[in-house]
Design an enzyme around this catalytic site. Sequence first.
Site, PDB file in Angstrom:
ATOM      1  N   ASP A  67      28.265  18.177  21.849  1.00 32.99           N
ATOM      2  CA  ASP A  67      27.975  17.406  20.641  1.00 32.99           C
ATOM      3  C   ASP A  67      26.513  17.589  20.243  1.00 32.99           C
ATOM      4  OD1 ASP A  67      27.356  15.886  23.077  1.00 32.99           O
ATOM      5  OD2 ASP A  67      26.813  14.247  21.743  1.00 32.99           O
ATOM      6  N   GLU A 123      26.962  13.053  24.702  1.00 32.13           N
ATOM      7  CA  GLU A 123      25.653  12.920  25.349  1.00 32.13           C
ATOM      8  C   GLU A 123      24.610  12.363  24.401  1.00 32.13           C
ATOM      9  OE1 GLU A 123      21.640  13.872  26.772  1.00 32.13           O
ATOM     10  OE2 GLU A 123      22.613  14.608  24.949  1.00 32.13           O
TER      11      GLU A 123
END
Length: 359
Positions: A67, A123
């Site tokens: 991400d 994250e």
Amino acid sequence: MLDDLETLVLRESFSSDHAAVAASAGVVAEVGARHLGTGPETLVVDGVTHLRWSFGTPRVLLLAHHDTVWPIGSLREHPWSVVDGVARGPGVFDMKAGLVQLFHALRSLPSLDGVCVLVTGDEELGSRTSRTLIEEAARACEAALVLEASADGGALKVARKGVSNYRLAVHGLAAHAGLEPQKGANAGVELAHQILAIAAMSDANGPTTVTPTLMGAGTSVNTVPAEAFVAVDARAADRAAQEAVDARMRALTPRLPGTRLELRGGPNRPPMDPASSAALFKLAEHVADELGLGPLRGVAVGGGSDGNFSAGVGCPTLDGLGAVGGGAHAAHEHVIVEEMPRRSALLAGLVEAILAGRG
């Protein structure tokens, strides 16, 4: 490697867009399967898609995330490019180049027995849905290697501060600002008192930082604010300091009559202590010397990563093994292309050395 990097960068993966993260996971799975010879497990937790490859009984955990902080459509303003040996594009440095280096490193090994690869999808949002996966994998392994981007000049990250996040809400009482302000309880003024108290928790030029960030109050220009809030980012180098900040945040009290405080949040990532990386960094130095990659440098940084979680459960952890470049989360995000195969070789050598029992 550049072809793989382009493929990953062109599949945008804004953390808050679960559909985009799922589509990105599909592309990462395809690229990884091509290099590792098998596809991953797809793990969807609360709508967020993570990937895991396990070979034999895991002893070495490789941590990465797919991400990014870049909203969908960022490619229009920051297109993929490679000019004069520098690759650019949303998420290229943090951390899609690290993913490419990981796959190419493992492809070069004679055996993957003992390797676990975990690629998370949240994250950048604090790893809320992936923390348990990370900690469970780390507890079973002898070492964790984190493919986050390197620090300045390619330095490895040997320590990270612990991260705490808070949201302090102030509840007051609305009143007409012109006719009878004295009948209200001004949440905005109370917020100002609290912001000053929170900012004073930082060490002057020290390792502990407590920073008021996002804030707001009020509903109209002629109304005493009934509600106000401030978000707080706190960083500390060790658990004692992190816990001390938490205690001070919870001890905040209102200054103005008629106002009330409501605190949410707390510690998010534990500190990654230098002791957790010491032996792995020494081993990495030996590997780099054997491969002719030049001397390595290790630094402590304030940012958090999934390495905080692996170190927090007692797994020796070395971070910053990913891309060399700069500009994470910024318009000038970039990767130095010639360093990609060098860092991939370092990672391969380090994994092989750990599996061989050298560290």
